[in-house]
Design a protein around this motif. Sequence first.
Motif, PDB file in Angstrom:
ATOM      1  N   ALA A  65       0.846  -1.191   0.000  1.00  0.00           N
ATOM      2  CA  ALA A  65       0.000   0.000   0.000  1.00  0.00           C
ATOM      3  C   ALA A  65       0.885   1.246   0.000  1.00  0.00           C
ATOM      4  N   LYS A  66       0.740   2.062  -1.033  1.00  0.00           N
ATOM      5  CA  LYS A  66       1.577   3.247  -1.188  1.00  0.00           C
ATOM      6  C   LYS A  66       0.715   4.503  -1.225  1.00  0.00           C
ATOM      7  N   GLY A  67       0.752   5.267  -0.151  1.00  0.00           N
ATOM      8  CA  GLY A  67       0.080   6.560  -0.100  1.00  0.00           C
ATOM      9  C   GLY A  67       1.079   7.640  -0.477  1.00  0.00           C
ATOM     10  N   TYR A  68       1.111   8.001  -1.748  1.00  0.00           N
ATOM     11  CA  TYR A  68       2.130   8.902  -2.284  1.00  0.00           C
ATOM     12  C   TYR A  68       1.523  10.157  -2.892  1.00  0.00           C
ATOM     13  N   LYS A  69       2.287  11.235  -2.862  1.00  0.00           N
ATOM     14  CA  LYS A  69       1.934  12.441  -3.611  1.00  0.00           C
ATOM     15  C   LYS A  69       2.450  12.315  -5.040  1.00  0.00           C
ATOM     16  N   LYS A  70       3.568  11.588  -5.205  1.00  0.00           N
ATOM     17  CA  LYS A  70       4.155  11.367  -6.529  1.00  0.00           C
ATOM     18  C   LYS A  70       3.688  10.017  -7.062  1.00  0.00           C
ATOM     19  N   ASN A  71       4.048   9.729  -8.305  1.00  0.00           N
ATOM     20  CA  ASN A  71       3.712   8.435  -8.904  1.00  0.00           C
ATOM     21  C   ASN A  71       4.523   7.316  -8.260  1.00  0.00           C
ATOM     22  N   VAL A  72       3.937   6.149  -8.207  1.00  0.00           N
ATOM     23  CA  VAL A  72       4.591   4.960  -7.656  1.00  0.00           C
ATOM     24  C   VAL A  72       5.513   4.391  -8.731  1.00  0.00           C
ATOM     25  N   GLY A  73       6.754   4.114  -8.347  1.00  0.00           N
ATOM     26  CA  GLY A  73       7.751   3.637  -9.296  1.00  0.00           C
ATOM     27  C   GLY A  73       8.026   2.150  -9.221  1.00  0.00           C
ATOM     28  N   VAL A  74       9.067   1.757  -9.915  1.00  0.00           N
ATOM     29  CA  VAL A  74       9.473   0.362 -10.061  1.00  0.00           C
ATOM     30  C   VAL A  74       9.790  -0.302  -8.724  1.00  0.00           C
ATOM     31  N   LYS A  75      10.347   0.447  -7.792  1.00  0.00           N
ATOM     32  CA  LYS A  75      10.753  -0.141  -6.503  1.00  0.00           C
ATOM     33  C   LYS A  75       9.592  -0.854  -5.807  1.00  0.00           C
ATOM     34  N   ALA A  76       8.415  -0.245  -5.815  1.00  0.00           N
ATOM     35  CA  ALA A  76       7.248  -0.872  -5.170  1.00  0.00           C
ATOM     36  C   ALA A  76       6.883  -2.182  -5.847  1.00  0.00           C
ATOM     37  N   ILE A  77       7.025  -2.239  -7.160  1.00  0.00           N
ATOM     38  CA  ILE A  77       6.723  -3.461  -7.904  1.00  0.00           C
ATOM     39  C   ILE A  77       7.751  -4.538  -7.578  1.00  0.00           C
ATOM     40  N   GLN A  78       9.017  -4.142  -7.524  1.00  0.00           N
ATOM     41  CA  GLN A  78      10.079  -5.100  -7.181  1.00  0.00           C
ATOM     42  C   GLN A  78       9.868  -5.657  -5.779  1.00  0.00           C
ATOM     43  N   GLU A  79       9.492  -4.800  -4.842  1.00  0.00           N
ATOM     44  CA  GLU A  79       9.286  -5.247  -3.461  1.00  0.00           C
ATOM     45  C   GLU A  79       8.149  -6.254  -3.353  1.00  0.00           C
ATOM     46  N   ILE A  80       7.018  -5.960  -3.986  1.00  0.00           N
ATOM     47  CA  ILE A  80       5.884  -6.874  -3.859  1.00  0.00           C
ATOM     48  C   ILE A  80       6.124  -8.163  -4.639  1.00  0.00           C
ATOM     49  N   ALA A  81       6.896  -8.084  -5.719  1.00  0.00           N
ATOM     50  CA  ALA A  81       7.230  -9.304  -6.468  1.00  0.00           C
ATOM     51  C   ALA A  81       8.034 -10.261  -5.599  1.00  0.00           C
ATOM     52  N   SER A  82       8.963  -9.735  -4.804  1.00  0.00           N
ATOM     53  CA  SER A  82       9.741 -10.605  -3.919  1.00  0.00           C
ATOM     54  C   SER A  82       8.910 -11.065  -2.725  1.00  0.00           C
ATOM     55  N   ALA A  83       7.980 -10.232  -2.279  1.00  0.00           N
ATOM     56  CA  ALA A  83       7.116 -10.603  -1.155  1.00  0.00           C
ATOM     57  C   ALA A  83       6.184 -11.757  -1.521  1.00  0.00           C
ATOM     58  N   LYS A  84       5.846 -11.863  -2.797  1.00  0.00           N
ATOM     59  CA  LYS A  84       4.935 -12.933  -3.230  1.00  0.00           C
ATOM     60  C   LYS A  84       5.476 -14.300  -2.831  1.00  0.00           C
ATOM     61  N   SER A  85       6.742 -14.544  -3.095  1.00  0.00           N
ATOM     62  CA  SER A  85       7.344 -15.829  -2.733  1.00  0.00           C
ATOM     63  C   SER A  85       7.511 -15.957  -1.226  1.00  0.00           C
ATOM     64  N   HIS A  86       7.976 -14.890  -0.581  1.00  0.00           N
ATOM     65  CA  HIS A  86       8.226 -14.943   0.850  1.00  0.00           C
ATOM     66  C   HIS A  86       6.963 -15.299   1.637  1.00  0.00           C
ATOM     67  N   TYR A  87       5.846 -14.695   1.259  1.00  0.00           N
ATOM     68  CA  TYR A  87       4.589 -14.936   1.964  1.00  0.00           C
ATOM     69  C   TYR A  87       3.773 -16.081   1.359  1.00  0.00           C
ATOM     70  N   LYS A  88       4.366 -16.770   0.360  1.00  0.00           N
ATOM     71  CA  LYS A  88       3.695 -17.901  -0.296  1.00  0.00           C
ATOM     72  C   LYS A  88       2.306 -17.490  -0.797  1.00  0.00           C
ATOM     73  N   SER A  89       2.280 -16.367  -1.499  1.00  0.00           N
ATOM     74  CA  SER A  89       1.024 -15.801  -1.995  1.00  0.00           C
ATOM     75  C   SER A  89       0.700 -16.296  -3.392  1.00  0.00           C
ATOM     76  N   ASP A  90      -0.583 -16.334  -3.692  1.00  0.00           N
ATOM     77  CA  ASP A  90      -1.048 -16.689  -5.029  1.00  0.00           C
ATOM     78  C   ASP A  90      -1.045 -15.477  -5.956  1.00  0.00           C
ATOM     79  N   GLU A  91      -1.251 -14.304  -5.375  1.00  0.00           N
ATOM     80  CA  GLU A  91      -1.289 -13.054  -6.127  1.00  0.00           C
ATOM     81  C   GLU A  91      -0.582 -11.978  -5.326  1.00  0.00           C
ATOM     82  N   CYS A  92      -0.266 -10.880  -6.005  1.00  0.00           N
ATOM     83  CA  CYS A  92       0.221  -9.707  -5.281  1.00  0.00           C
ATOM     84  C   CYS A  92      -0.316  -8.453  -5.952  1.00  0.00           C
TER      85      CYS A  92
END
Length: 95
Positions: free
Chosen positions: A47-74
């Motif tokens: 969840a990103k509450g930003y004044k600016k646009n959300v960049g690649v870093k947020a996507i990279q973080e959630i992509a790695s979290a998918k495996s860590h949390y054994k998620s089906d989606e992110c």
Amino acid sequence: MSGRRFKKYHQALLKARGHYVQLTPASGDYGADLILATKGKRIAVQAKGYKKNVGVKAIQEIASAKSHYKSDECWVITNSFFTEQAKKLASSNKI
């Protein structure tokens, strides 16, 4: 709204929509802020509450979290918009 408050707001909103929602720790969250359980699926959410646009870093973080949390989606949710690079990376990673 502070980052933690933004996350708690979405926790309440998603609970109201019928999801079981767990808030991850404020630090050391491995890239996910919320973990949802619904209809046999596990979903990691950034969840990103930003004044600016959300960049690649947020996507990279959630992509790695998918495996860590054994998620089906992110998901990445925001009150703002995403950069073009973030949209492309999200698309190629099915986020």
